[in-house]
Structures are given as structure tokens and as C-alpha cells.
Write a protein that holds these residues in place. Sequence first.
Motif, PDB file in Angstrom:
ATOM      1  N   GLN A 159      31.814  22.714  94.984  1.00 16.29           N
ATOM      2  CA  GLN A 159      30.361  22.698  95.117  1.00 16.29           C
ATOM      3  C   GLN A 159      29.837  21.300  94.802  1.00 16.29           C
ATOM      4  O   GLN A 159      30.222  20.705  93.797  1.00 16.29           O
ATOM      5  CB  GLN A 159      29.750  23.729  94.157  1.00 16.29           C
ATOM      6  CG  GLN A 159      28.253  23.903  94.286  1.00 16.29           C
ATOM      7  CD  GLN A 159      27.732  24.934  93.295  1.00 16.29           C
ATOM      8  OE1 GLN A 159      27.446  24.596  92.152  1.00 16.29           O
ATOM      9  NE2 GLN A 159      27.641  26.189  93.713  1.00 16.29           N
ATOM     10  N   ASP A 160      28.972  20.790  95.674  1.00 14.42           N
ATOM     11  CA  ASP A 160      28.381  19.466  95.457  1.00 14.42           C
ATOM     12  C   ASP A 160      27.043  19.600  94.732  1.00 14.42           C
ATOM     13  O   ASP A 160      26.253  20.505  95.013  1.00 14.42           O
ATOM     14  CB  ASP A 160      28.159  18.752  96.786  1.00 14.42           C
ATOM     15  CG  ASP A 160      29.459  18.296  97.419  1.00 14.42           C
ATOM     16  OD1 ASP A 160      30.360  17.908  96.652  1.00 14.42           O
ATOM     17  OD2 ASP A 160      29.583  18.325  98.652  1.00 14.42           O
ATOM     18  N   ASN A 161      26.814  18.665  93.815  1.00 15.31           N
ATOM     19  CA  ASN A 161      25.539  18.629  93.105  1.00 15.31           C
ATOM     20  C   ASN A 161      25.287  17.198  92.636  1.00 15.31           C
ATOM     21  O   ASN A 161      26.068  16.654  91.867  1.00 15.31           O
ATOM     22  CB  ASN A 161      25.557  19.591  91.908  1.00 15.31           C
ATOM     23  CG  ASN A 161      24.186  19.760  91.284  1.00 15.31           C
ATOM     24  OD1 ASN A 161      23.214  19.099  91.667  1.00 15.31           O
ATOM     25  ND2 ASN A 161      24.089  20.647  90.307  1.00 15.31           N
ATOM     26  N   GLY A 178      25.615  14.384  94.121  1.00 17.30           N
ATOM     27  CA  GLY A 178      26.684  13.443  94.469  1.00 17.30           C
ATOM     28  C   GLY A 178      27.968  13.623  93.689  1.00 17.30           C
ATOM     29  O   GLY A 178      28.861  12.776  93.774  1.00 17.30           O
ATOM     30  N   GLN A 179      28.095  14.721  92.949  1.00 17.54           N
ATOM     31  CA  GLN A 179      29.312  15.002  92.179  1.00 17.54           C
ATOM     32  C   GLN A 179      29.923  16.317  92.655  1.00 17.54           C
ATOM     33  O   GLN A 179      29.248  17.149  93.269  1.00 17.54           O
ATOM     34  CB  GLN A 179      28.986  15.080  90.687  1.00 17.54           C
ATOM     35  CG  GLN A 179      28.436  13.786  90.101  1.00 17.54           C
ATOM     36  CD  GLN A 179      28.033  13.931  88.647  1.00 17.54           C
ATOM     37  OE1 GLN A 179      27.400  14.915  88.262  1.00 17.54           O
ATOM     38  NE2 GLN A 179      28.391  12.956  87.833  1.00 17.54           N
ATOM     39  N   THR A 180      31.217  16.489  92.347  1.00 17.47           N
ATOM     40  CA  THR A 180      31.920  17.694  92.771  1.00 17.47           C
ATOM     41  C   THR A 180      32.180  18.604  91.579  1.00 17.47           C
ATOM     42  O   THR A 180      32.696  18.149  90.552  1.00 17.47           O
ATOM     43  CB  THR A 180      33.254  17.357  93.453  1.00 17.47           C
ATOM     44  OG1 THR A 180      33.012  16.485  94.556  1.00 17.47           O
ATOM     45  CG2 THR A 180      33.937  18.616  93.957  1.00 17.47           C
ATOM     46  N   SER A 239      32.523  11.956  92.398  1.00 20.34           N
ATOM     47  CA  SER A 239      32.319  11.702  93.836  1.00 20.34           C
ATOM     48  C   SER A 239      32.019  13.020  94.542  1.00 20.34           C
ATOM     49  O   SER A 239      32.414  14.097  94.074  1.00 20.34           O
ATOM     50  CB  SER A 239      33.572  11.067  94.442  1.00 20.34           C
ATOM     51  OG  SER A 239      33.876   9.838  93.816  1.00 20.34           O
ATOM     52  N   PRO A 240      31.349  12.969  95.702  1.00 18.10           N
ATOM     53  CA  PRO A 240      31.097  14.199  96.460  1.00 18.10           C
ATOM     54  C   PRO A 240      32.392  14.787  97.002  1.00 18.10           C
ATOM     55  O   PRO A 240      33.406  14.086  97.127  1.00 18.10           O
ATOM     56  CB  PRO A 240      30.162  13.736  97.584  1.00 18.10           C
ATOM     57  CG  PRO A 240      30.389  12.269  97.706  1.00 18.10           C
ATOM     58  CD  PRO A 240      30.729  11.785  96.329  1.00 18.10           C
ATOM     59  N   SER A 241      32.362  16.054  97.359  1.00 19.75           N
ATOM     60  CA  SER A 241      33.592  16.758  97.750  1.00 19.75           C
ATOM     61  C   SER A 241      34.229  16.208  99.020  1.00 19.75           C
ATOM     62  O   SER A 241      35.438  16.334  99.221  1.00 19.75           O
ATOM     63  CB  SER A 241      33.303  18.249  97.933  1.00 19.75           C
ATOM     64  OG  SER A 241      32.334  18.442  98.936  1.00 19.75           O
ATOM     65  N   ASN A 242      33.416  15.574  99.909  1.00 22.61           N
ATOM     66  CA  ASN A 242      34.015  15.015 101.132  1.00 22.61           C
ATOM     67  C   ASN A 242      34.739  13.694 100.877  1.00 22.61           C
ATOM     68  O   ASN A 242      35.341  13.132 101.792  1.00 22.61           O
ATOM     69  CB  ASN A 242      32.954  14.841 102.222  1.00 22.61           C
ATOM     70  CG  ASN A 242      31.819  13.935 101.778  1.00 22.61           C
ATOM     71  OD1 ASN A 242      31.737  13.564 100.613  1.00 22.61           O
ATOM     72  ND2 ASN A 242      30.942  13.592 102.707  1.00 22.61           N
TER      73      ASN A 242
END
Length: 397
Positions: free
Chosen positions: A194-196, A198-200, A232-235
Motif C-alpha cells: 500500500q502506498d501512502n 510516497g512510501q510503501t 520509496s513508493p511501491s513501483n
Amino acid sequence: MRLISYFSLALIMVSTITLTAQNISSENIDFQILKQPKTIVEPANRLLKVTVTSPYNVTADDVIAKSKADHQAALDNYKNVVANSEKEFQEKLKDYDKDVISSKEKFELESAEFKKLSLLERMSMTDQGKNPRLVSPTKPVYYKPAPPVYQEPNLNNYIIVDNNVLSSQIKIDGFSKEGNYLDVAIDIQDVQFQDNAGQTFANQPTTLIVKENGVEKINAKFFQEFKLISSSPSNNINKPLEEKNHLNKVVAFLNQYLNDNYGFQSMKRTVKLDKVKNKGQYDDLEKAHIYVTTNLKKLQPSEPERSAAAMVSMQKGIDIWTETLKKVEFKKDSKSDFNSKIGEFIYFNLIRLNLALNNKKQAEAYLNEMQENLIGIKLSYDEQNELKALESEIYKK
């Protein structure tokens, strides 16, 4: 002469103090101890069955086989890749020819318009670099695609595990997987990302059910809340690797949880023990130090009989300490062989040792004895702080 007499007297006093003072030093002893679980199962019933259900069912052979199959498919498709690349190149050549014609036509039109301008206008535009120029497009160059090259897959990037492997990773110290008196059932779901901001974040809902002789004792759920795993974001993360790391975290947690409740865990401990170096009148104390330290090192939680024998031998040293305490003169002349400093180091040893062995009641008893005699003991600043720390440890729940 008088100065010499004072100097001689001082030298005699220093020598006397040196001879009567005890040379006390410290030593850190590493040993192992058995941590008792919250629930004690009789030795005859320490039989464990573990069943794990999960979405994971991949082996290293599966990963390698798929990698080889993908490589072979790429080889089989290589001719098509080359043919498509040649076709695309021919299309680019056609586009190039059209672009050449277009650029020439554009130049001719701009030149015709440029000639219609006055000499002054043409000079001005030329100075500004705005005069017509023929700009020819870059002719495309054909690069034949390289044939596929096989590379061994990085197994660290895959979750190579199945339910049987996961079951084998669940262990309770002191139990054997030769029965089912303790029946452990674990259900592990997929990791959800889950992204929030800009973090995972990730969770992995896990259910643990434990039955003792058929009676359910534990039914608990873990890892349902989303926790931060990357800034970092999940992507931008390696999801298979992150899921593998999270699964390892889940397994480690379950092992610790089960062992805290049922396991007889071996724990490493370190205890500081003081000893007196002077010979003669302190030979028994030297012997006590040897009894205690050597037998501490013999403690082996996996070998109960050996540990029991070591405890019996260690008690001989403890008995010497307690007998020596009866000789200590806490309120008398500090020059006595068995003065308050001897009593102090014995009390500290008895309190530290019993705390290290998880004998809090006995440690408290020696703490109370020491406090009764504190009026005759001169503790340094560091010793006062240590005594406070030991007291806090004794009364900590």
C-alpha cells in the motif's frame, strides 16, 4: 632530621595499608541458561505437529526451469525479432525519404519568400541566423538485434518456498516433530502493498491456532496492520524481494512467539564476578571463585544432567561465600583481613549471580542482608549506582 622522620613514618603507614588492603578485581563470565516458557509441557508430551497453509508453492528448480523455458522461447522467437526489426528499419527508410523531400520543399518555399524581401531585410535576417537553410534529416542506421543470452536467475529475488518448507521452519526448542500433542496450525496470506505519501507499507494477515492435546489454547491473528517497509513508493521497490523479506519476518516472529509460550530456550548470559587475589587467608575465596566460574561455563541447557552436576559443584563456591560472610567485621577496624570490602564483593557476587540465574527471590534475600550492613560499607559512586540497578532488576516485573 625531623623531615626525614616524617617521611619514614609515612612510608611505614603506606606499606602497612598496602599489606592489609585486599586486591579485588572483576571478571566477566559468559554462560548459557535455560529460559522457562510461559506454559510448561511435560517432557513426555513435548511432541509437535505443524501445518502451514499459504499461497507459496515455488521451488528453486521451478524458477530455473522457467528461466530456461523463457530463454528457449526467446531463441525460438529470435528470427521473428530480426524480421520485425528489418521491417521497422525499412519503414524508417521510407519515412526518411519522405522527410528528405519535405525538407527540400520547405527550403525552396522559404528561399522563394526570402528572395522577395529587400536587401536590408535579407541582411538583417541573415545576421540573426533566420535565413533559409536546408536541414536534412539523419538517415537511419540498421542495428541487428543481438541473439538472446541465457543468464542464471538470481534466486534471492524469488520466494522459493512451499508449505512443507514453511512447516519445517517452525520449531519449538525442546519439542520433536514426532507426534501431535501440540498441534500448531498457521495460515499465511499474500503480502499486500500500500502506498501512502510516497512510501510503501505492507501487511500479511497471519492466523496462529495452537491446540494442546486437542484443546484450543491459542487463536491469534498477526500482521494485519500495514507497516512501513520502504521510504520509496511501491513501483520503485523490488516487490518479490520485499515479500520474501516480509515472509521471513513473519516466520521469525511465529518462532519467537511459540518459543516464548512453550519452548525451553537456551539464552546467553554474562555476569560480572569479583575475586580477591591475595593468597594465604583468602585461599578459600579463590577456591570459591574457581568453583563458581568453571561450573557456570559448564551449564548446557541441552544437557540437563550435566547442568545439574555443574549446579551442585557451583554451590560449593556459593557456600564458601556465605560462610565467609559470617567472618566479616562490618563495623570494626578496616585493617581486618575480613573487613567490609570482603563482605561487599561477596554480596555483590551473590546478588549478580542469582539474578543471572533467574533466582530473584534469593538475590533479594542477599540484597536485604547487604542493606542491613550498608552502614559499615563504604560504597563508591559507581558501586552505589550498580546497587540501585541491581535492586531495580530484582523488583522489575
